[in-house]
Motif scaffolding. Structure first.
Motif, PDB file in Angstrom:
ATOM      1  N   VAL A 227       0.832  -1.210  -0.131  1.00 40.06           N
ATOM      2  CA  VAL A 227      -0.062  -0.105   0.054  1.00 40.06           C
ATOM      3  C   VAL A 227       0.936   1.235   0.178  1.00 40.06           C
ATOM      4  CG1 VAL A 227      -1.723   1.368   1.305  1.00 40.06           C
ATOM      5  CG2 VAL A 227      -2.005  -1.059   0.906  1.00 40.06           C
ATOM      6  N   LEU A 228       1.952   1.239   0.672  1.00 41.71           N
ATOM      7  CA  LEU A 228       2.920   2.422   1.074  1.00 41.71           C
ATOM      8  C   LEU A 228       3.486   2.775  -0.537  1.00 41.71           C
ATOM      9  CD1 LEU A 228       4.084   4.693   2.480  1.00 41.71           C
ATOM     10  CD2 LEU A 228       5.612   3.130   3.601  1.00 41.71           C
ATOM     11  N   SER A 229       3.933   1.578  -1.003  1.00 44.94           N
ATOM     12  CA  SER A 229       4.411   1.690  -2.324  1.00 44.94           C
ATOM     13  C   SER A 229       3.702   2.215  -3.533  1.00 44.94           C
ATOM     14  CB  SER A 229       5.095   0.371  -2.883  1.00 44.94           C
ATOM     15  OG  SER A 229       5.646   0.568  -3.824  1.00 44.94           O
ATOM     16  N   ALA A 230       2.356   1.770  -3.379  1.00 42.30           N
ATOM     17  CA  ALA A 230       1.379   2.465  -4.257  1.00 42.30           C
ATOM     18  C   ALA A 230       1.233   3.929  -4.315  1.00 42.30           C
ATOM     19  CB  ALA A 230      -0.068   1.632  -4.245  1.00 42.30           C
ATOM     20  N   LEU A 231       1.161   4.222  -2.837  1.00 47.75           N
ATOM     21  CA  LEU A 231       0.610   5.474  -2.817  1.00 47.75           C
ATOM     22  C   LEU A 231       2.157   6.360  -3.110  1.00 47.75           C
ATOM     23  CD1 LEU A 231      -0.815   5.212   1.066  1.00 47.75           C
ATOM     24  CD2 LEU A 231      -1.678   5.801  -1.125  1.00 47.75           C
ATOM     25  N   GLU A 232       3.383   5.877  -2.411  1.00 49.43           N
ATOM     26  CA  GLU A 232       4.587   6.801  -3.217  1.00 49.43           C
ATOM     27  C   GLU A 232       4.641   6.882  -4.538  1.00 49.43           C
ATOM     28  OE1 GLU A 232       7.197   5.622   0.800  1.00 49.43           O
ATOM     29  OE2 GLU A 232       7.383   4.411  -1.122  1.00 49.43           O
ATOM     30  N   GLU A 233       4.349   5.715  -5.187  1.00 49.19           N
ATOM     31  CA  GLU A 233       4.273   5.931  -6.688  1.00 49.19           C
ATOM     32  C   GLU A 233       3.243   6.963  -7.324  1.00 49.19           C
ATOM     33  OE1 GLU A 233       2.813   2.925 -10.297  1.00 49.19           O
ATOM     34  OE2 GLU A 233       4.114   1.961  -8.573  1.00 49.19           O
ATOM     35  N   HIS A 234       2.187   7.110  -6.884  1.00 47.60           N
ATOM     36  CA  HIS A 234       1.091   8.051  -7.112  1.00 47.60           C
ATOM     37  C   HIS A 234       1.610   9.444  -6.880  1.00 47.60           C
ATOM     38  CE1 HIS A 234      -2.788   8.700  -9.091  1.00 47.60           C
ATOM     39  NE2 HIS A 234      -2.916   9.687  -8.241  1.00 47.60           N
ATOM     40  N   ALA A 235       2.156   9.187  -5.585  1.00 41.65           N
ATOM     41  CA  ALA A 235       2.532  10.716  -5.411  1.00 41.65           C
ATOM     42  C   ALA A 235       3.498  11.363  -6.379  1.00 41.65           C
ATOM     43  CB  ALA A 235       2.984  10.810  -3.970  1.00 41.65           C
ATOM     44  N   ARG A 236       4.455  10.749  -6.586  1.00 39.07           N
ATOM     45  CA  ARG A 236       5.478  10.843  -7.681  1.00 39.07           C
ATOM     46  C   ARG A 236       4.824  11.579  -9.090  1.00 39.07           C
ATOM     47  NH1 ARG A 236       8.015   6.211  -5.835  1.00 39.07           N
ATOM     48  NH2 ARG A 236       9.851   6.706  -4.533  1.00 39.07           N
ATOM     49  N   ARG A 237       3.710  10.681  -9.355  1.00 36.94           N
ATOM     50  CA  ARG A 237       2.917  11.123 -10.608  1.00 36.94           C
ATOM     51  C   ARG A 237       2.271  12.239 -10.382  1.00 36.94           C
ATOM     52  NH1 ARG A 237       0.960   4.970 -11.660  1.00 36.94           N
ATOM     53  NH2 ARG A 237      -0.521   5.948  -9.910  1.00 36.94           N
ATOM     54  N   PHE A 238       1.856  12.482  -9.211  1.00 37.05           N
ATOM     55  CA  PHE A 238       1.299  13.888  -8.948  1.00 37.05           C
ATOM     56  C   PHE A 238       2.068  14.862  -8.955  1.00 37.05           C
ATOM     57  CE2 PHE A 238      -3.244  13.776  -7.001  1.00 37.05           C
ATOM     58  CZ  PHE A 238      -3.819  12.807  -7.478  1.00 37.05           C
ATOM     59  N   GLY A 239       3.418  14.771  -9.011  1.00 35.32           N
ATOM     60  CA  GLY A 239       4.313  15.619  -8.878  1.00 35.32           C
ATOM     61  C   GLY A 239       4.785  16.034  -7.518  1.00 35.32           C
ATOM     62  N   TRP A 240       4.253  15.531  -6.362  1.00 39.34           N
ATOM     63  CA  TRP A 240       4.631  15.750  -5.194  1.00 39.34           C
ATOM     64  C   TRP A 240       6.383  15.248  -4.862  1.00 39.34           C
ATOM     65  CZ3 TRP A 240      -0.739  13.525  -3.829  1.00 39.34           C
ATOM     66  CH2 TRP A 240      -1.660  14.347  -4.055  1.00 39.34           C
ATOM     67  N   ARG A 241       6.791  15.982  -4.075  1.00 42.77           N
ATOM     68  CA  ARG A 241       8.327  15.605  -3.610  1.00 42.77           C
ATOM     69  C   ARG A 241       8.579  15.188  -2.525  1.00 42.77           C
ATOM     70  NH1 ARG A 241       9.499  20.870  -7.412  1.00 42.77           N
ATOM     71  NH2 ARG A 241       9.265  21.941  -5.404  1.00 42.77           N
ATOM     72  N   VAL A 242       7.582  15.314  -1.628  1.00 38.76           N
ATOM     73  CA  VAL A 242       7.463  15.020  -0.254  1.00 38.76           C
ATOM     74  C   VAL A 242       6.383  14.451   0.298  1.00 38.76           C
ATOM     75  CG1 VAL A 242       7.923  15.823   2.043  1.00 38.76           C
ATOM     76  CG2 VAL A 242       9.312  16.842   0.296  1.00 38.76           C
ATOM     77  N   LEU A 243       6.475  13.201   1.184  1.00 41.29           N
ATOM     78  CA  LEU A 243       5.299  12.665   1.685  1.00 41.29           C
ATOM     79  C   LEU A 243       5.587  12.943   3.197  1.00 41.29           C
ATOM     80  CD1 LEU A 243       4.392   9.582  -0.182  1.00 41.29           C
ATOM     81  CD2 LEU A 243       3.363  11.578   0.009  1.00 41.29           C
ATOM     82  N   ARG A 244       4.453  13.355   3.951  1.00 42.01           N
ATOM     83  CA  ARG A 244       4.495  13.522   5.548  1.00 42.01           C
ATOM     84  C   ARG A 244       3.453  12.436   5.976  1.00 42.01           C
ATOM     85  NH1 ARG A 244       5.070  19.280   4.228  1.00 42.01           N
ATOM     86  NH2 ARG A 244       7.195  19.774   4.140  1.00 42.01           N
ATOM     87  N   LEU A 245       3.584  12.404   7.229  1.00 43.69           N
ATOM     88  CA  LEU A 245       2.567  11.532   7.812  1.00 43.69           C
ATOM     89  C   LEU A 245       2.343  11.688   9.455  1.00 43.69           C
ATOM     90  CD1 LEU A 245       3.661   8.742   9.423  1.00 43.69           C
ATOM     91  CD2 LEU A 245       4.311   8.271   7.183  1.00 43.69           C
ATOM     92  N   GLU A 246       1.415  11.298   9.986  1.00 47.62           N
ATOM     93  CA  GLU A 246       1.457  11.420  11.463  1.00 47.62           C
ATOM     94  C   GLU A 246       0.801  10.212  11.868  1.00 47.62           C
ATOM     95  OE1 GLU A 246      -1.014  11.659  15.132  1.00 47.62           O
ATOM     96  OE2 GLU A 246      -1.650  11.373  12.965  1.00 47.62           O
ATOM     97  N   THR A 247       1.304   9.554  13.092  1.00 44.36           N
ATOM     98  CA  THR A 247       1.033   8.503  13.667  1.00 44.36           C
ATOM     99  C   THR A 247       1.020   8.679  15.255  1.00 44.36           C
ATOM    100  OG1 THR A 247       1.239   5.999  13.659  1.00 44.36           O
ATOM    101  CG2 THR A 247       3.200   7.429  13.665  1.00 44.36           C
ATOM    102  N   GLY A 248       0.778   7.726  15.945  1.00 46.28           N
ATOM    103  CA  GLY A 248       0.847   7.865  17.320  1.00 46.28           C
ATOM    104  C   GLY A 248       1.883   6.999  18.068  1.00 46.28           C
TER     105      GLY A 248
END
Length: 150
Positions: free
Chosen positions: A92-113
């Protein structure tokens, strides 16, 4: 375990069931809903995926919410306990990262507990590094934030 990760509608019944299960797990873990900020919705999620096993059962999900023209936030990453440890969250994480690159986003951030040890392990092993809390998490006592350049 072999899974297929594909884009899905936020309102897909399997997506709703997974997010509801995540909410129950987190509320039980923390004793209440402690998520700061606006809850993700169909209106503000840019991309949502479901992971399905070979028989079509939804076994994981994840989403991207745009932060700005260069960055997005990972939201609603979840794999139910019976399916953990099988590489689904990484898919799932890999699919999200791949799509983010296609969107042109250069950074992914997240929050967890802090009690989500498995999530912290996943993100750090995937190259996400701790950052100061951002956005709605700045004043949260339950938030650990991470980021990864793409």
């Amino acid at each position: 375990m072999t899974v297929t990760v594909q884009a899905a509608d936020w309102d897909d019944p399997d997506a709703e069931a997974l997010r509801a299960a995540q909410r129950v797990e987190l509320d039980t873990m923390y004793g209440a809903d402690v998520e700061p900020g606006a809850k993700p919705s169909a209106a503000d999620i840019s991309y949502f995926v479901l992971a399905r096993d070979a028989s079509g059962v939804a076994v994981g999900c994840g989403a991207l919410r745009r932060l700005d023209e260069h960055a997005a936030e990972i939201k609603r990453m979840f794999v139910p306990k019976p399916y953990r440890g099988r590489g689904i969250s990484r898919a799932v994480l890999s699919a999200l990262e791949e799509h983010a690159r296609r969107f042109g986003w250069r950074v992914l951030r997240l929050e967890t507990g802090p009690l989500q040890v498995e999530a912290i392990g996943l993100y750090t092993s995937a190259g996400y590094t701790p950052i100061p809390p951002f956005g709605p998490y700045v004043d949260s006592g339950f938030s650990l934030c991470f980021e990864r350049p793409l």
